[in-house]
Every structure is written in C-alpha cells, then in structure tokens.
Design a protein around this motif. Sequence first.
Motif, PDB file in Angstrom:
ATOM      1  N   ARG A  37     -50.951   2.139 -12.721  1.00 40.22           N
ATOM      2  CA  ARG A  37     -49.757   2.832 -12.253  1.00 40.22           C
ATOM      3  C   ARG A  37     -50.132   3.699 -11.056  1.00 40.22           C
ATOM      4  O   ARG A  37     -51.270   4.155 -10.932  1.00 40.22           O
ATOM      5  N   ALA A  38     -49.159   3.912 -10.177  1.00 43.70           N
ATOM      6  CA  ALA A  38     -49.419   4.702  -8.970  1.00 43.70           C
ATOM      7  C   ALA A  38     -48.181   5.519  -8.631  1.00 43.70           C
ATOM      8  O   ALA A  38     -47.043   5.088  -8.870  1.00 43.70           O
ATOM      9  N   TRP A  39     -48.424   6.707  -8.062  1.00 43.63           N
ATOM     10  CA  TRP A  39     -47.345   7.604  -7.669  1.00 43.63           C
ATOM     11  C   TRP A  39     -47.594   8.114  -6.261  1.00 43.63           C
ATOM     12  O   TRP A  39     -48.738   8.330  -5.858  1.00 43.63           O
ATOM     13  N   ARG A  40     -46.522   8.323  -5.533  1.00 47.42           N
ATOM     14  CA  ARG A  40     -46.604   9.104  -4.297  1.00 47.42           C
ATOM     15  C   ARG A  40     -45.761  10.339  -4.522  1.00 47.42           C
ATOM     16  O   ARG A  40     -44.525  10.252  -4.634  1.00 47.42           O
ATOM     17  N   GLY A  41     -46.418  11.472  -4.630  1.00 39.74           N
ATOM     18  CA  GLY A  41     -45.717  12.675  -5.057  1.00 39.74           C
ATOM     19  C   GLY A  41     -45.241  12.475  -6.486  1.00 39.74           C
ATOM     20  O   GLY A  41     -45.995  12.062  -7.358  1.00 39.74           O
ATOM     21  N   ALA A  42     -43.952  12.736  -6.722  1.00 39.04           N
ATOM     22  CA  ALA A  42     -43.387  12.561  -8.060  1.00 39.04           C
ATOM     23  C   ALA A  42     -42.808  11.162  -8.262  1.00 39.04           C
ATOM     24  O   ALA A  42     -42.365  10.827  -9.358  1.00 39.04           O
ATOM     25  N   ARG A  43     -42.818  10.357  -7.202  1.00 41.52           N
ATOM     26  CA  ARG A  43     -42.179   9.033  -7.256  1.00 41.52           C
ATOM     27  C   ARG A  43     -43.173   7.960  -7.673  1.00 41.52           C
ATOM     28  O   ARG A  43     -44.185   7.755  -7.023  1.00 41.52           O
ATOM     29  N   GLU A  44     -42.879   7.277  -8.782  1.00 44.44           N
ATOM     30  CA  GLU A  44     -43.753   6.186  -9.196  1.00 44.44           C
ATOM     31  C   GLU A  44     -43.460   4.950  -8.359  1.00 44.44           C
ATOM     32  O   GLU A  44     -42.304   4.624  -8.062  1.00 44.44           O
ATOM     33  N   LEU A  45     -44.520   4.258  -7.968  1.00 43.89           N
ATOM     34  CA  LEU A  45     -44.410   3.077  -7.125  1.00 43.89           C
ATOM     35  C   LEU A  45     -44.378   1.821  -7.981  1.00 43.89           C
ATOM     36  O   LEU A  45     -45.186   1.660  -8.893  1.00 43.89           O
ATOM     37  N   GLU A  46     -43.448   0.928  -7.683  1.00 43.69           N
ATOM     38  CA  GLU A  46     -43.360  -0.354  -8.381  1.00 43.69           C
ATOM     39  C   GLU A  46     -44.160  -1.373  -7.580  1.00 43.69           C
ATOM     40  O   GLU A  46     -43.705  -1.850  -6.535  1.00 43.69           O
ATOM     41  N   LEU A  47     -45.355  -1.702  -8.058  1.00 40.91           N
ATOM     42  CA  LEU A  47     -46.281  -2.535  -7.294  1.00 40.91           C
ATOM     43  C   LEU A  47     -46.631  -3.807  -8.053  1.00 40.91           C
ATOM     44  O   LEU A  47     -46.782  -3.785  -9.269  1.00 40.91           O
TER      45      LEU A  47
END
Length: 242
Positions: free
Chosen positions: A159-169
């Motif tokens: 799982r990955a986040w940019r700031g508080a937003r989780e990235l759907e990768l």
Amino acid sequence: MTHSVLLAEDDRPIRAALERALTLEGYQVTAVADGIQALAAAHRERPDVILLDVMMPGIDGLQVCQVLRAEQDRTPILMLTARVETADRIAGLDAGADDYVVKPFEVEEVFARLRALLRRTAPGAGDGPGESGEGYDARAAESGVVEAADLRIDGPSRRAWRGARELELTRTEFELLELLARNAGIVLDHSTIYDRIWGYDFGPGSKNLAVYVGYLRRKVDVPGSHPLIHTVRGVGYVLRED
C-alpha cells in the motif's frame, strides 16, 4: 518448479503456436479461445500467471482483467495487444494488467516478461533492499516502510500514500514507485529500472517504461501537488521534491 499459465487468445494459429512454445519451455498450459472461457478457467485452475489477448469476442481481455481484479484476484496478467497507441496500452494498465506485449512479438520477449512477473510474485520477492547509495534507508528496508517527501510506502501490505491520500496502484506501478522512493534523490537509468522491475532490458526503442512512468505520474503527481517523479533526459528517472 513447473508454473501454470492460462492462455486466452481467439486467433487459433497464434494460440496454437504460443501453447506449443510455452509447453516446450516447461510451462503447464491451459489454452482457451475467448473471455468467458478465460474467466471460467481462471476460477477453476488458479494459474500462476495469465496471458490474455485484448481483442476477443464477447468478453474481451480488458473486461476479463477488470472482473478478476474486482474479485481481488492478484494473479499476474500479461496482455497481448495489437493496439500500439499509448492510450490503448494505458487502458490495459488501468484494467489491472501488470504488463503488456505488442503484436507482432518475439516469443522470447513473452518468455522474458512471464519470467519477470513470476519472479515478482515468488515468496519473498520484493523484500530486498533498493540500490545502494545515499537514497537507501537501511532501517526502512528492515521495517518494509519507505518514506520520501510526503510519500509513505508499506512494502509488506503493498500500500502507498501521498499525504493522507491512498494511491490505487497496480503491481508494476507499486514496484516502480517503491524502487524510485527507496532511491530518492538518485537518478536511476533506464536499464537499471528495466532490470529491477522487469528483469529484462527491452532496449532503447522500447516505450514500455515511459508508459508506466506516465501513468504513475497521473496517480502520484496530481494537480495541486508538487511533482515528485522527474525525467532526466537521456538518462532515466528520479524521485525528488524540488
């Protein structure tokens, strides 16, 4: 170890040739001719990897991919496509595919991409450290968590986040972002990235990496945020906060 491959291709000569080549290469092959059969076989056989033609009658390859991903099936998928436009390739990635091969193709390229996908899904794959250098954080490697700029990447949970937003990768997008983040501030050349992500350098004429970087940027560098993924022309890519 013998790996199982589900091959879905509606063109009979191509299907027969690939089935024969894969069998000779040591794979256990289930070959089907359309998307409906592909879904049934994926549910029944639970293959190690799926080789999926985009253009098939009824349910096409993109729809098969979307259904499997919606079911949380993470079996690696390699798309076969005759569509050469970048937007068409992106459609496959957006559907959840891990990689693609453009027709006409050399069977050795198919083998190389399958091997890379299988290596990445093997037990313990992706747990090793990034490239050596100032961007590598040994403590982060031990914990499986990487932080760079406002990115946070959790390797074990993928799982990955940019700031508080989780990235759907997708799987490939995640691994590419993790590689860049583990080496934040270091310019990685094309051949290094190809080797680490795909296990094979497809040469200077390949647009494969550029397509994946472009699509990753759409998810990471959204409008209003500082761009993190930068192109170093003629060399490669680097993740840094300017």
